[in-house]
Design an enzyme around this catalytic site. Structure first.
Site, PDB file in Angstrom:
ATOM      1  N   SER A  41      47.866  43.768  71.491  1.00  0.00           N
ATOM      2  CA  SER A  41      47.815  42.343  71.747  1.00  0.00           C
ATOM      3  C   SER A  41      46.422  41.832  71.334  1.00  0.00           C
ATOM      4  O   SER A  41      45.853  41.630  72.124  1.00  0.00           O
ATOM      5  CB  SER A  41      48.345  42.024  73.240  1.00  0.00           C
ATOM      6  OG  SER A  41      47.301  42.566  74.244  1.00  0.00           O
ATOM      7  N   HIS A 154      53.329  45.591  75.774  1.00  0.00           N
ATOM      8  CA  HIS A 154      53.184  47.069  75.811  1.00  0.00           C
ATOM      9  C   HIS A 154      54.234  47.979  76.490  1.00  0.00           C
ATOM     10  O   HIS A 154      54.102  49.045  76.683  1.00  0.00           O
ATOM     11  CB  HIS A 154      51.902  47.527  76.925  1.00  0.00           C
ATOM     12  CG  HIS A 154      50.454  46.990  76.197  1.00  0.00           C
ATOM     13  ND1 HIS A 154      49.415  46.819  76.985  1.00  0.00           N
ATOM     14  CD2 HIS A 154      50.174  46.495  75.043  1.00  0.00           C
ATOM     15  CE1 HIS A 154      48.210  46.401  76.364  1.00  0.00           C
ATOM     16  NE2 HIS A 154      48.758  46.125  74.861  1.00  0.00           N
ATOM     17  N   GLU A 163      50.030  43.266  82.099  1.00  0.00           N
ATOM     18  CA  GLU A 163      49.392  44.375  82.906  1.00  0.00           C
ATOM     19  C   GLU A 163      49.259  44.120  84.302  1.00  0.00           C
ATOM     20  O   GLU A 163      48.604  43.021  84.808  1.00  0.00           O
ATOM     21  CB  GLU A 163      47.914  44.651  82.304  1.00  0.00           C
ATOM     22  CG  GLU A 163      47.889  45.302  80.983  1.00  0.00           C
ATOM     23  CD  GLU A 163      46.301  45.204  80.374  1.00  0.00           C
ATOM     24  OE1 GLU A 163      45.547  45.343  81.178  1.00  0.00           O
ATOM     25  OE2 GLU A 163      46.356  45.239  79.248  1.00  0.00           O
ATOM     26  N   GLU A 204      50.315  52.129  78.019  1.00  0.00           N
ATOM     27  CA  GLU A 204      48.969  52.244  78.787  1.00  0.00           C
ATOM     28  C   GLU A 204      49.419  53.335  80.013  1.00  0.00           C
ATOM     29  O   GLU A 204      48.556  53.463  80.884  1.00  0.00           O
ATOM     30  CB  GLU A 204      48.280  51.082  79.334  1.00  0.00           C
ATOM     31  CG  GLU A 204      47.883  50.346  78.097  1.00  0.00           C
ATOM     32  CD  GLU A 204      47.085  49.050  78.279  1.00  0.00           C
ATOM     33  OE1 GLU A 204      46.882  48.762  79.832  1.00  0.00           O
ATOM     34  OE2 GLU A 204      46.562  48.612  77.386  1.00  0.00           O
ATOM     35  N   ASP A 241      46.731  41.099  83.974  1.00  0.00           N
ATOM     36  CA  ASP A 241      46.239  40.804  82.629  1.00  0.00           C
ATOM     37  C   ASP A 241      47.485  40.081  81.833  1.00  0.00           C
ATOM     38  O   ASP A 241      48.468  40.868  81.422  1.00  0.00           O
ATOM     39  CB  ASP A 241      45.717  41.872  81.818  1.00  0.00           C
ATOM     40  CG  ASP A 241      45.577  41.206  80.416  1.00  0.00           C
ATOM     41  OD1 ASP A 241      45.627  40.144  80.118  1.00  0.00           O
ATOM     42  OD2 ASP A 241      45.084  42.173  79.426  1.00  0.00           O
ATOM     43  N   GLU A 282      42.922  38.065  84.094  1.00  0.00           N
ATOM     44  CA  GLU A 282      42.346  38.095  82.590  1.00  0.00           C
ATOM     45  C   GLU A 282      43.467  37.495  81.700  1.00  0.00           C
ATOM     46  O   GLU A 282      44.586  37.695  81.927  1.00  0.00           O
ATOM     47  CB  GLU A 282      42.230  39.680  82.409  1.00  0.00           C
ATOM     48  CG  GLU A 282      42.069  39.992  80.631  1.00  0.00           C
ATOM     49  CD  GLU A 282      42.102  41.390  80.390  1.00  0.00           C
ATOM     50  OE1 GLU A 282      41.875  42.112  81.065  1.00  0.00           O
ATOM     51  OE2 GLU A 282      42.165  41.790  79.251  1.00  0.00           O
ATOM     52  N   ASP A 309      39.481  37.809  77.641  1.00  0.00           N
ATOM     53  CA  ASP A 309      39.451  38.732  76.637  1.00  0.00           C
ATOM     54  C   ASP A 309      39.831  38.414  75.302  1.00  0.00           C
ATOM     55  O   ASP A 309      38.776  38.159  74.410  1.00  0.00           O
ATOM     56  CB  ASP A 309      40.835  39.725  76.884  1.00  0.00           C
ATOM     57  CG  ASP A 309      41.299  41.020  75.873  1.00  0.00           C
ATOM     58  OD1 ASP A 309      40.464  41.135  75.131  1.00  0.00           O
ATOM     59  OD2 ASP A 309      42.164  41.452  76.075  1.00  0.00           O
ATOM     60  N   LYS A 334      35.717  45.193  74.901  1.00  0.00           N
ATOM     61  CA  LYS A 334      36.036  46.229  73.989  1.00  0.00           C
ATOM     62  C   LYS A 334      35.118  46.361  72.720  1.00  0.00           C
ATOM     63  O   LYS A 334      34.944  45.275  71.927  1.00  0.00           O
ATOM     64  CB  LYS A 334      37.491  45.604  73.675  1.00  0.00           C
ATOM     65  CG  LYS A 334      38.545  45.320  74.613  1.00  0.00           C
ATOM     66  CD  LYS A 334      39.585  44.515  74.224  1.00  0.00           C
ATOM     67  CE  LYS A 334      40.805  44.765  74.982  1.00  0.00           C
ATOM     68  NZ  LYS A 334      41.975  43.851  74.779  1.00  0.00           N
ATOM     69  N   HIS A 362      39.588  50.076  77.577  1.00  0.00           N
ATOM     70  CA  HIS A 362      39.972  50.914  76.632  1.00  0.00           C
ATOM     71  C   HIS A 362      40.914  49.874  75.654  1.00  0.00           C
ATOM     72  O   HIS A 362      40.964  48.548  75.915  1.00  0.00           O
ATOM     73  CB  HIS A 362      41.144  51.887  77.191  1.00  0.00           C
ATOM     74  CG  HIS A 362      42.372  51.073  77.956  1.00  0.00           C
ATOM     75  ND1 HIS A 362      43.412  51.717  78.337  1.00  0.00           N
ATOM     76  CD2 HIS A 362      42.188  50.094  78.553  1.00  0.00           C
ATOM     77  CE1 HIS A 362      44.153  50.980  78.881  1.00  0.00           C
ATOM     78  NE2 HIS A 362      43.839  49.859  79.032  1.00  0.00           N
ATOM     79  N   LYS A 385      38.789  49.206  82.895  1.00  0.00           N
ATOM     80  CA  LYS A 385      40.339  49.407  82.927  1.00  0.00           C
ATOM     81  C   LYS A 385      40.534  50.385  81.850  1.00  0.00           C
ATOM     82  O   LYS A 385      39.787  50.346  80.721  1.00  0.00           O
ATOM     83  CB  LYS A 385      41.042  47.966  82.810  1.00  0.00           C
ATOM     84  CG  LYS A 385      40.738  47.284  81.459  1.00  0.00           C
ATOM     85  CD  LYS A 385      41.997  46.100  81.727  1.00  0.00           C
ATOM     86  CE  LYS A 385      42.116  45.425  80.051  1.00  0.00           C
ATOM     87  NZ  LYS A 385      43.208  44.593  79.789  1.00  0.00           N
TER      88      LYS A 385
END
Ligand SMILES: C=C(OP(=O)(O)O)C(=O)O
Ligand SMILES: [Mg+2]
Length: 424
Positions: A41, A154, A163, A204, A241, A282, A309, A334, A362, A385
């Protein structure tokens, strides 16, 4: 010590996609190795990840061109340079690339070299990487956010929020935080099984059950936390998230079967924050919805950490725009969104100066490289995270952080202090 040789190869990431691994060789025999992760994403303004597009290899996802750029263009330019001058080397990488979005040589090529240089320097000095990066001041472990339910991009067709993370801020040390989270994770598995939900995992490592709503996901996690013996809002907190860019189009959020405006999404989050012990959200809104982000920050910025993000993509110029507009109060970090260690540090410095918190992350496609664990302590990032408590490429980072904690005589774990403003 000076650089003698730079090597790169194609390896696989946790999704079975190719990625780049770089090795930097020094004249004293030291070798630094680093592997580059990859997102799903992704923010549209991230630095470019160079892929070959040759349909005969890895369905067009090969990284041979990025490897050739390291071996043939970058490597020869670095021979003879001091490995300790990280900033000079990173600036050189930026100049060699020559584009604002790293599309010249590929952000994956640049980041692999940038990280392998730092590793080689640490090896040469016989220092742990976190100590090389952070010097004597490095002594603080990050608070982890562990992604125990995976949705969105994900996981296949379940809930829209990407998330659902547990934040064991009530722990007194990092290793205790990991133990608490693992206990909740295992209890969550039992609870899902009792409800006849699947306990297969997403990218994840969090469970990816076909829950009916995000509220059900939250309540299921809180139920598991209580059953594991912890008090939600005291021991265990939640972070979300939504990765909202993924369900945003034409100015509308297509969320849980409804079409919602930014203001309606903000109301939805306000309700969640009111009802549940959520300390961080997030990407609650989409990367292009700056007006919506202003409303979100105005309404909830005092009550919850709002992490950017996709909207900031670890880019100092874009973060500066956010700071000027008063958007968000935290930034996700990131390294591969920007492409070098030096630029990542610049973004983190900028955030701190403006009073924004930082959360190191990550990517959903990871490798066994634990670079971010050391980077978290070296930069005193505050929060990290790294996915769930299954899948070794995720756990590897938490395990490395526990090793680091063990070597520090007076390790600091910020715990609930990190969210003092938001805990009621
Ligand atoms: C880690 C994330 O996912 P990805 O790596 O797919 O961008 C995220 O969105 O924060
Ligand atoms: Mg995100």
């Amino acid at each position: 010590m000076v650089i003698k040789k730079v090597h790169a190869r194609e390896i696989l990431d946790s999704r079975g996609n190719p990625t780049i691994e770089v090795e930097v060789f020094l004249d004293d025999g030291s070798i630094g190795r680093a592997a580059v992760p990859s997102g799903a994403s992704t923010g549209s303004r991230e630095a470019l990840e160079l892929r070959d597009k040759d349909p005969k290899r890895f369905k067009g996802r090969g990284v041979r061109k990025a490897i050739a750029n390291v071996m043939e263009i970058i490597g020869p330019e670095l021979i003879g340079l001091s490995v300790f001058d990280q900033e000079f080397i990173d600036r050189k990488l930026i100049i060699l690339d020559g584009t604002p979005d790293k599309s010249g040589l590929g952000a994956n090529a640049l980041l692999g070299v940038s990280m392998a240089v730092a590793r080689a320097a640490a090896v040469s000095l016989d220092l742990p990487l976190f100590r090389y990066l952070g010097g004597v001041t490095a002594g603080e472990l990050p608070v982890p956010m562990m992604n125990v339910i995976n949705g969105g991009r994900h996981a296949d067709n379940n809930i829209d929020i990407q998330e659902f993370m547990i934040v064991p801020a009530g722990a007194s040390s990092f290793s205790e935080a990991v133990r608490m989270a693992a206990e909740v994770f295992h209890t969550l598995k039992e609870v899902l099984q009792e409800k006849n939900y699947s306990t297969s995992v997403g990218d994840e490592g969090g469970f990816a059950p076909n829950l009916v709503s995000s509220k059900e996901a939250i309540e299921t996690i809180l139920h598991a936390a209580s059953r594991a013996g912890y008090v939600p809002g005291k021991d265990i907190f939640l972070a979300l998230d939504p990765a909202a860019s993924e369900f945003y189009s034409d100015g509308i959020y297509h969320f849980e079967g409804e079409d919602m405006t930014a203001s309606q999404m903000v109301e939805y989050y306000a309700d969640l924050v009111q009802k549940y012990p959520i300390v961080s959200i997030e990407d609650g809104l989409a990367e292009d919805d700056w007006d919506g982000w202003s409303i979100l920050t105005e309404k909830l910025g005092e009550r919850v950490q709002l992490v950017g993000d996709d909207i900031f993509v670890t880019n100092p110029a874009i973060l500066q725009r956010g700071i000027d507009k008063g958007v968000a109060n935290s930034v996700l970090i990131k390294l591969n969104q920007i492409g070098t260690i030096t630029e990542t540090l610049a973004t983190m410095r900028l955030a701190r100066k403006a009073g924004y918190t930082t959360v190191l992350s990550h990517r959903s496609g990871e490798t066994e490289d634990t670079f971010i664990a050391d980077f978290a302590v070296g930069t005193q990032v505050g929060q990290i995270k790294s996915g769930s408590l299954s899948r070794s490429e995720r756990v590897a980072k938490y395990n490395q952080l526990m090793r680091i904690e063990e070597t520090l005589k007076e390790a600091v774990y910020p715990g609930v202090e990190m969210y003092r403003k938001y805990i009621r």
